[in-house]
Design an enzyme around this catalytic site. Structure first.
Site, PDB file in Angstrom:
ATOM      1  N   SER A 197       0.853  -1.202   0.000  1.00  0.00           N
ATOM      2  CA  SER A 197       0.000   0.000   0.000  1.00  0.00           C
ATOM      3  C   SER A 197       0.878   1.238   0.000  1.00  0.00           C
ATOM      4  O   SER A 197       1.978   1.231   0.575  1.00  0.00           O
ATOM      5  CB  SER A 197      -0.877   0.034   1.258  1.00  0.00           C
ATOM      6  OG  SER A 197      -1.487   1.306   1.398  1.00  0.00           O
ATOM      7  N   TYR A 207      -1.610  -0.950  10.081  1.00  0.00           N
ATOM      8  CA  TYR A 207      -1.656  -1.249   8.639  1.00  0.00           C
ATOM      9  C   TYR A 207      -0.349  -0.821   7.947  1.00  0.00           C
ATOM     10  O   TYR A 207       0.217  -1.586   7.147  1.00  0.00           O
ATOM     11  CB  TYR A 207      -2.857  -0.512   8.050  1.00  0.00           C
ATOM     12  CG  TYR A 207      -3.148  -0.783   6.592  1.00  0.00           C
ATOM     13  CD1 TYR A 207      -3.767  -1.961   6.192  1.00  0.00           C
ATOM     14  CD2 TYR A 207      -2.839   0.165   5.624  1.00  0.00           C
ATOM     15  CE1 TYR A 207      -4.070  -2.185   4.850  1.00  0.00           C
ATOM     16  CE2 TYR A 207      -3.138  -0.050   4.281  1.00  0.00           C
ATOM     17  CZ  TYR A 207      -3.758  -1.222   3.905  1.00  0.00           C
ATOM     18  OH  TYR A 207      -4.058  -1.442   2.575  1.00  0.00           O
TER      19      TYR A 207
HETATM   20  P1  NAP Z   1     -11.566  -5.764   0.044  1.00  0.00           P
HETATM   21  O1  NAP Z   1     -12.531  -5.513  -1.073  1.00  0.00           O
HETATM   22  O2  NAP Z   1     -12.016  -5.569   1.443  1.00  0.00           O
HETATM   23  O3  NAP Z   1     -10.957  -7.226  -0.161  1.00  0.00           O
HETATM   24  C1  NAP Z   1     -10.137  -7.858   0.794  1.00  0.00           C
HETATM   25  C2  NAP Z   1     -10.437  -9.331   0.725  1.00  0.00           C
HETATM   26  O4  NAP Z   1      -9.579 -10.043   1.635  1.00  0.00           O
HETATM   27  C3  NAP Z   1     -11.889  -9.648   1.134  1.00  0.00           C
HETATM   28  O5  NAP Z   1     -12.445 -10.554   0.211  1.00  0.00           O
HETATM   29  C4  NAP Z   1     -11.716 -10.295   2.505  1.00  0.00           C
HETATM   30  O6  NAP Z   1     -12.722 -11.206   2.847  1.00  0.00           O
HETATM   31  C5  NAP Z   1     -10.377 -11.002   2.321  1.00  0.00           C
HETATM   32  N1  NAP Z   1      -9.787 -11.379   3.590  1.00  0.00           N
HETATM   33  C6  NAP Z   1      -9.686 -10.641   4.725  1.00  0.00           C
HETATM   34  N2  NAP Z   1      -9.086 -11.343   5.687  1.00  0.00           N
HETATM   35  C7  NAP Z   1      -8.796 -12.567   5.166  1.00  0.00           C
HETATM   36  C8  NAP Z   1      -8.191 -13.728   5.678  1.00  0.00           C
HETATM   37  N3  NAP Z   1      -7.748 -13.776   6.931  1.00  0.00           N
HETATM   38  N4  NAP Z   1      -8.073 -14.822   4.877  1.00  0.00           N
HETATM   39  C9  NAP Z   1      -8.530 -14.791   3.598  1.00  0.00           C
HETATM   40  N5  NAP Z   1      -9.113 -13.698   3.054  1.00  0.00           N
HETATM   41  C10 NAP Z   1      -9.250 -12.609   3.825  1.00  0.00           C
HETATM   42  O7  NAP Z   1     -10.302  -4.819  -0.099  1.00  0.00           O
HETATM   43  P2  NAP Z   1      -9.421  -4.461  -1.381  1.00  0.00           P
HETATM   44  O8  NAP Z   1      -9.421  -2.985  -1.474  1.00  0.00           O
HETATM   45  O9  NAP Z   1      -9.783  -5.281  -2.571  1.00  0.00           O
HETATM   46  O10 NAP Z   1      -7.978  -4.894  -0.829  1.00  0.00           O
HETATM   47  C11 NAP Z   1      -7.148  -5.870  -1.446  1.00  0.00           C
HETATM   48  C12 NAP Z   1      -5.714  -5.613  -1.036  1.00  0.00           C
HETATM   49  O11 NAP Z   1      -5.298  -4.331  -1.520  1.00  0.00           O
HETATM   50  C13 NAP Z   1      -5.483  -5.582   0.479  1.00  0.00           C
HETATM   51  O12 NAP Z   1      -4.250  -6.196   0.790  1.00  0.00           O
HETATM   52  C14 NAP Z   1      -5.406  -4.102   0.787  1.00  0.00           C
HETATM   53  O13 NAP Z   1      -4.678  -3.835   1.950  1.00  0.00           O
HETATM   54  C15 NAP Z   1      -4.721  -3.591  -0.471  1.00  0.00           C
HETATM   55  N6  NAP Z   1      -4.900  -2.163  -0.712  1.00  0.00           N
HETATM   56  C16 NAP Z   1      -6.143  -1.645  -0.961  1.00  0.00           C
HETATM   57  C17 NAP Z   1      -6.263  -0.270  -1.194  1.00  0.00           C
HETATM   58  C18 NAP Z   1      -7.587   0.377  -1.486  1.00  0.00           C
HETATM   59  O14 NAP Z   1      -7.621   1.618  -1.579  1.00  0.00           O
HETATM   60  N7  NAP Z   1      -8.672  -0.338  -1.669  1.00  0.00           N
HETATM   61  C19 NAP Z   1      -5.130   0.541  -1.161  1.00  0.00           C
HETATM   62  C20 NAP Z   1      -3.893  -0.027  -0.906  1.00  0.00           C
HETATM   63  C21 NAP Z   1      -3.787  -1.374  -0.688  1.00  0.00           C
HETATM   64  P3  NAP Z   1     -14.016 -10.680   3.674  1.00  0.00           P
HETATM   65  O15 NAP Z   1     -14.625  -9.593   2.856  1.00  0.00           O
HETATM   66  O16 NAP Z   1     -14.865 -11.922   3.763  1.00  0.00           O
HETATM   67  O17 NAP Z   1     -13.510 -10.192   4.988  1.00  0.00           O
END
Ligand code: NAP
Length: 245
Positions: A139, A152
């Site tokens: 991130s 985080y």
């Molecule tokens: P998201 O839509 O909330 O997706 C995260 C996924 O990870 C969800 O499906 C969640 O399942 C799953 N998850 C959480 N804990 C888990 C575990 N212990 N075992 C297996 N699966 C698990 O968020 P996203 O934005 O797509 O994020 C994806 C990645 O990008 C993350 O690593 C996040 O930190 C990174 N990121 C996102 C952003 C942003 O702006 N969106 C920015 C920088 C980095 P549940 O929904 O069932 O909990």
């Protein structure tokens, strides 16, 4: 030969786009979700409706035993994993003074512990076969820090150290290890933020919009491609210019 790709946290916004991009590049994609995820069947059906027949494997990447069982299940069911995208992540934002131990430990276990829990089971077979791709989703806030995200940002900064160290271990064996560091991407994770806080952050993005999951997925797909074989230990920043590292 079709490459086998495993994407963790695949049912989320960025995970779904990554699955679709890797499938578009001709890979067999296995999507990981939490055990008992109530949205699993609907997600698989929605993906089928747009032409994607993904495999699915349950496993809690924050839990060492569950992640190990998941890695074994994927290998037994689909074959050795060639491409691993460590994408699962959570936030539990609070100022440090108000952050309870659960919020600290859950974020470290899910965003950083997961890299250890999952990757160590899959990297030896990649090295034995002389080819592999590992991409860890970091991130922008692991690079520049962010008030309210000591947990985080620490986990995501740790992800970059993990990436560079493992890259050095396995480079001679044909396995590359890279990170992609997204900025603010329109997914459930950012939808959970206060609108005014998110808007203030987006006002600082030179590209003048939130990122799309597809913006991140394209970077991941490139790093997983044959063309990226000479890139390892690097971080690809996908943040609209928010932070130019
Ligand atoms: P998201 O839509 O909330 O997706 C995260 C996924 O990870 C969800 O499906 C969640 O399942 C799953 N998850 C959480 N804990 C888990 C575990 N212990 N075992 C297996 N699966 C698990 O968020 P996203 O934005 O797509 O994020 C994806 C990645 O990008 C993350 O690593 C996040 O930190 C990174 N990121 C996102 C952003 C942003 O702006 N969106 C920015 C920088 C980095 P549940 O929904 O069932 O909990």
């Amino acid at each position: 030969m079709k490459r086998i790709a495993l994407v963790t946290g695949a049912l989320g916004g960025i995970g779904t786009a990554i699955c679709q991009a890797l499938a578009g590049d001709g890979m067999t994609v296995v999507a990981n979700c939490l055990p008992g995820d109530p949205g699993k069947d609907a997600w698989l059906a929605a993906q089928r409706a747009v032409g994607h027949d993904f495999g699915i494997v349950e496993g809690d990447v924050a839990d060492d035993a569950s992640a190990g069982a998941m890695a074994s299940a994927v290998t037994a069911r689909y074959g050795a994993v060639d491409v691993l995208v460590n994408n699962a992540g959570i936030t539990r934002d609070r100022s440090l003074a108000r952050m309870d131990p659960d919020a600290w430990h859950a974020v470290i276990a899910t965003n950083l512990g997961s890299l250890y829990n999952v990757t160590r089971h899959l990297v030896p077979a990649m090295a034995d076969r002389g080819w592999g791709r590992i991409v860890n989703i970091a991130s922008v806030n692991g690079v520049r820090g962010q008030a309210g995200q000591t947990n985080y940002a620490a986990a995501k900064a740790g992800c970059l150290g993990f990436t560079k160290s493992l890259a050095q271990e396995v480079a001679p064996r044909g396995v590359t290890v890279n990170a992609v560091a997204p900025g603010y991407i329109a997914t459930a994770m950012t939808a959970a933020m206060r609108t005014d806080v998110l808007q203030t952050l987006l006002d600082d993005v030179p590209v003048r919009r939130a990122g799309r999951p597809e913006d991140v997925a394209a970077a991941v797909a490139f790093l997983c491609s044959a063309a990226a074989g000479y890139i390892t230990g690097s971080t690809l920043h996908v943040n609209g210019g928010l932070h130019m590292a």
